[in-house]
Design an enzyme around this catalytic site. Structure first.
Site, PDB file in Angstrom:
ATOM      1  N   CYS A  54      40.635  49.782   4.010  1.00 14.85           N
ATOM      2  CA  CYS A  54      42.083  50.010   4.133  1.00 14.85           C
ATOM      3  C   CYS A  54      42.900  49.031   3.309  1.00 14.85           C
ATOM      4  O   CYS A  54      43.835  49.414   2.587  1.00 14.85           O
ATOM      5  CB  CYS A  54      42.507  49.968   5.598  1.00 14.85           C
ATOM      6  SG  CYS A  54      42.251  48.379   6.440  1.00 14.85           S
ATOM      7  N   HIS A  60      44.147  47.050  10.615  1.00 14.17           N
ATOM      8  CA  HIS A  60      44.283  48.209   9.729  1.00 14.17           C
ATOM      9  C   HIS A  60      45.629  48.142   9.017  1.00 14.17           C
ATOM     10  O   HIS A  60      46.591  47.551   9.521  1.00 14.17           O
ATOM     11  CB  HIS A  60      44.183  49.504  10.550  1.00 14.17           C
ATOM     12  CG  HIS A  60      44.124  50.759   9.723  1.00 14.17           C
ATOM     13  ND1 HIS A  60      43.240  50.929   8.687  1.00 14.17           N
ATOM     14  CD2 HIS A  60      44.859  51.912   9.787  1.00 14.17           C
ATOM     15  CE1 HIS A  60      43.416  52.131   8.149  1.00 14.17           C
ATOM     16  NE2 HIS A  60      44.399  52.740   8.790  1.00 14.17           N
ATOM     17  N   GLU A  83      46.336  56.082   4.005  1.00 13.14           N
ATOM     18  CA  GLU A  83      45.426  55.090   4.556  1.00 13.14           C
ATOM     19  C   GLU A  83      43.990  55.389   4.133  1.00 13.14           C
ATOM     20  O   GLU A  83      43.664  56.516   3.743  1.00 13.14           O
ATOM     21  CB  GLU A  83      45.502  55.090   6.088  1.00 13.14           C
ATOM     22  CG  GLU A  83      45.107  56.440   6.686  1.00 13.14           C
ATOM     23  CD  GLU A  83      44.934  56.406   8.197  1.00 13.14           C
ATOM     24  OE1 GLU A  83      44.700  55.316   8.745  1.00 13.14           O
ATOM     25  OE2 GLU A  83      45.005  57.480   8.819  1.00 13.14           O
TER      26      GLU A  83
END
Length: 309
Positions: free
Chosen positions: A193, A245, A257
């Site tokens: 990510c 994240h 993402e």
């Protein structure tokens, strides 16, 4: 712990006498947490990324620091080593960055039917040999090999930060759609990510921290109802505040993402939102450094000359 290790490595480097540098000679080099192929790959570095070498080891590995301060170990056959004089020459040389949205090849002659010399991925840096033929530029790789790349797949390194930064960041992120998730990955071959967000900003000529937890510490905080394109959204544990994240805001309520693969998502479906940060407008502040202003990439006088030219 990670930040402590980074600070310790930087202090150790500053206390060294003669400095040694290295450049990755393959399109994507793996950085590991110990000197074993089976150890965790913590990140990757792209061809031509300047690295400070803090230790050369008898086992054929080297301890390095990346331009953003990340530390780890790379096997020596993925690197070429330079002393300060050679590194200064590299900083002053005309260089090209790969700007295509996909993996390309450098060929042995200006013809796509000729033998490949190496693969190249977005963000790789090569020296411009200043020869153009049949729509190809002749290039020199960090280890001295020569090749030819299509002129529409590269751009002068110092121009990456030109133009609309948000558009460049999102163009890069969208171009990565479908790329498999890979822990520690930082290229179109596979990315995690924070690798996605780091690579997207690098495409706009901006160096940002490597990990999501580090990226959440720089830039300015923004409210979710005030998001602008290319802002970063961070997710994690709302009880502890731990970040695990990150995604880049695309606009119109969507983000991009890397989770399983690079994809478009609604922020609320990507996890528990902790915070959001804005980098654009904060270039030059701690942790958000334009490549052209990073002393590892450019000598000061070289930057001034190219700006005037």
């Amino acid at each position: 712990m990670r930040l402590t290790a980074i600070l310790s490595a930087l202090i150790m480097f500053m206390n060294l006498g003669a400095q040694e540098w290295a450049l990755p000679v393959i399109s994507v080099a793996n950085v590991r947490d110990t000197t074993r192929h089976g150890s965790e790959m913590t990140t990757q570095v792209l061809m031509g990324t300047p690295l400070k070498v803090t230790q050369r080891m008898d086992c054929g590995w080297s301890a390095v620091i990346t331009p953003e301060g990340y530390t780890g170990y790379i096997i020596d056959n993925s690197l070429t080593f330079l002393d300060e004089g050679c590194m200064d020459s590299w900083r002053k040389s005309p260089r090209l960055a790969v700007t295509s949205s996909y993996e390309i090849k450098a060929y042995s002659s200006p013809d796509i039917k000729s033998e490949p010399v190496t693969d190249l991925v977005p963000g790789d840096i090569v020296v411009d040999a200043r020869i153009c033929k049949k729509g190809f530029f002749k290039i020199e790789l960090p280890d001295g090999r020569n090749g030819w790349v299509r002129e529409d797949c590269v751009a002068p390194l110092e121009t990456l930060n030109n133009g609309n930064v948000a558009e460049k960041v999102l163009e890069s992120a969208v171009a990565c759609m479908g790329t498999p998730y890979m822990w520690g990955g930082l290229s179109v071959k596979g990315m995690d990510c924070s690798g996605l967000t780091k690579l997207a900003y690098l495409s706009a000529g901006i160096i940002i921290p490597r990990d999501a937890s580090q990226q959440a510490l720089v830039g300015t905080t923004v409210d979710m109802d005030s998001l602008k394109k290319a802002d970063l959204i961070f997710f994690g544990n709302p009880q502890t505040g731990r970040i695990n994240h990150v995604a880049v805001y695309e606009g119109d309520g969507y983000c991009i993402e890397s989770a399983g693969r690079v994809k478009r998502s609604l922020p609320e479906s990507a996890g528990q939102i902790i915070t959001a940060r804005r980098y654009i407008g904060n270039e030059g502040r701690e942790g958000i450094v334009p490549v052209i202003h990073h002393p590892w990439y450019f000598a000061t006088e070289s930057v001034k000359k190219r700006t005037v030219d």
